[in-house]
Enzyme design. Structure first.
Site, PDB file in Angstrom:
ATOM      1  N   ALA A  30      87.692 -41.560   2.539  1.00  0.00           N
ATOM      2  CA  ALA A  30      87.197 -42.205   3.760  1.00  0.00           C
ATOM      3  C   ALA A  30      87.320 -43.717   3.661  1.00  0.00           C
ATOM      4  O   ALA A  30      87.361 -44.303   2.577  1.00  0.00           O
ATOM      5  CB  ALA A  30      85.749 -41.815   4.013  1.00  0.00           C
ATOM      6  N   LEU A  86      80.429 -43.306   0.764  1.00  0.00           N
ATOM      7  CA  LEU A  86      81.580 -42.855   1.528  1.00  0.00           C
ATOM      8  C   LEU A  86      82.508 -42.126   0.566  1.00  0.00           C
ATOM      9  O   LEU A  86      82.764 -42.611  -0.547  1.00  0.00           O
ATOM     10  CB  LEU A  86      82.333 -44.036   2.152  1.00  0.00           C
ATOM     11  CG  LEU A  86      81.900 -44.538   3.527  1.00  0.00           C
ATOM     12  CD1 LEU A  86      82.743 -45.752   3.907  1.00  0.00           C
ATOM     13  CD2 LEU A  86      82.024 -43.456   4.584  1.00  0.00           C
ATOM     14  N   ASP A  87      83.027 -40.976   0.962  1.00  0.00           N
ATOM     15  CA  ASP A  87      83.973 -40.250   0.120  1.00  0.00           C
ATOM     16  C   ASP A  87      85.190 -41.124  -0.175  1.00  0.00           C
ATOM     17  O   ASP A  87      85.558 -41.980   0.641  1.00  0.00           O
ATOM     18  CB  ASP A  87      84.428 -38.962   0.802  1.00  0.00           C
ATOM     19  CG  ASP A  87      83.328 -37.911   0.864  1.00  0.00           C
ATOM     20  OD1 ASP A  87      82.422 -37.969   0.007  1.00  0.00           O
ATOM     21  OD2 ASP A  87      83.378 -37.043   1.750  1.00  0.00           O
ATOM     22  N   PRO A  88      85.853 -40.924  -1.335  1.00  0.00           N
ATOM     23  CA  PRO A  88      87.027 -41.745  -1.666  1.00  0.00           C
ATOM     24  C   PRO A  88      88.108 -41.732  -0.598  1.00  0.00           C
ATOM     25  O   PRO A  88      88.761 -42.756  -0.363  1.00  0.00           O
ATOM     26  CB  PRO A  88      87.529 -41.103  -2.975  1.00  0.00           C
ATOM     27  CG  PRO A  88      86.287 -40.564  -3.609  1.00  0.00           C
ATOM     28  CD  PRO A  88      85.454 -40.058  -2.464  1.00  0.00           C
TER      29      PRO A  88
END
Length: 321
Positions: free
Chosen positions: A60, A56-58
């Protein structure tokens, strides 16, 4: 070094990790990378072996299943699984990363439509274009590698490379709410889908450009957000190991096969079993595909049930052997 100095030097004691098996449905906070979240959870649980099931992107938040011990053997299944997200798309503003972590880019004359003019009917018409199988070009700000280097390193150096479009599937794309300029959507998609790119493409199709204002993952395969645990709750809990789901939580969509003790012994030895001739089978013999295998209610691993009801061992639980 003198003997006195050597004797006076502090001895570093290596931390002994525990053999921990199970699955933690972590609610990843904003601002933390998936790997950093894994490290923090692993430290709290003092686990020897751990891995996550898809980054997961930071920026998100949401469902990040963490696998410990024997559960890591089955983490690949979640990497391949469909994902569900709730996202907020900010119409009319573009960034170089497609999300809130990037810099706002200069207006594009081709994407200068006034957001105030966009109607719900127009949004619904555009969303329909993105449902089903589509092609998506991966973003430059991604971990995909070119010549051994992640694309985001090229992007940070101001270099843009050609990227081939990838085939993905948007299984479900629903409008949750729209209060200009914010468009809230719920998306269920195949592996490899970049929601950032989906948001940008929707903005481009509406003629105004866009970037993601927020992104939250609510489902990974059969795993749902209802059982999530925050890092704060994990750290504060008196018995954090009790918060782990069992290993077979990752396998709930596979039919179950229950073996007799004798068949279980042969299964764990790697032998193929002709289950069509055995009475102790909890799965219709007409089924073909992956199954989870048990003996006395204890998970032994997974197997492949093929033609003529032949069960072939696939991934075995070490503790069961």
């Amino acid at each position: 070094m003198t003997q006195e100095a050597s004797q006076g030097a502090p001895q570093r004691v290596k931390r002994v990790r525990d053999l921990v098996d199970g699955v933690l449905l972590l609610d990843k906070p904003v601002g933390l990378s998936s790997n950093d979240a894994l490290i923090k959870a692993k430290r709290v649980l003092n686990a020897k072996k751990a891995g996550h099931t898809g980054t997961l992107d930071p920026f998100a938040t949401g469902l990040l299943p963490l696998c410990f011990g024997e559960a890591t053997k089955f983490s690949q299944d979640l990497l391949e699984a469909d994902k569900t997200y709730v996202t907020t798309v900010h119409l009319g503003v573009r960034t170089d990363t497609g999300d809130t972590e990037g810099q706002v880019v200069p207006p594009d004359p081709a994407l200068a439509r006034d957001v105030a003019e966009i109607t719900v009917e127009q949004i619904e018409a555009v969303l329909a274009q993105f449902r089903g199988p589509i092609a998506q070009v991966p973003p430059m700000y991604s971990a995909l590698k070119r010549d051994g280097k992640p694309l985001y390193e090229y992007a940070r150096a101001g270099i843009t490379l050609e990227r081939e479009a990838r085939n993905i599937v948007i299984h479900r794309l629903e409008l949750v709410s729209y209060e200009a300029p914010f468009l809230k959507l719920e998306v269920t998609c195949s592996k490899g889908t970049y929601i950032r790119v989906l948001g940008e493409d929707i903005g481009a199709a509406l003629g105004c450009g866009a970037h993601l204002n927020a992104l939250r993952r609510t489902g990974v395969g059969a795993l749902q957000a209802s059982g999530m645990i925050t890092l704060e709750d994990l750290t504060a809990h008196a018995a954090p190991l009790s918060l782990l789901a069992p290993v077979d939580a990752l396998l709930s969509t596979f039919p179950a096969v229950e073996l007799t003790p004798e068949l279980a012994k042969r299964f764990l030895q790697g032998q193929r079993l002709p289950l069509g001739k055995e009475p102790a089978v909890a799965t219709p013999t007409a089924y073909e595909g992956r199954v989870r295998v048990y003996a006395d209610g204890r998970l032994l691993g997974t197997g492949l049930l093929g033609e003529w009801a032949i069960l072939k061992p696939e991934r075995l639980i070490a503790a069961a052997q």
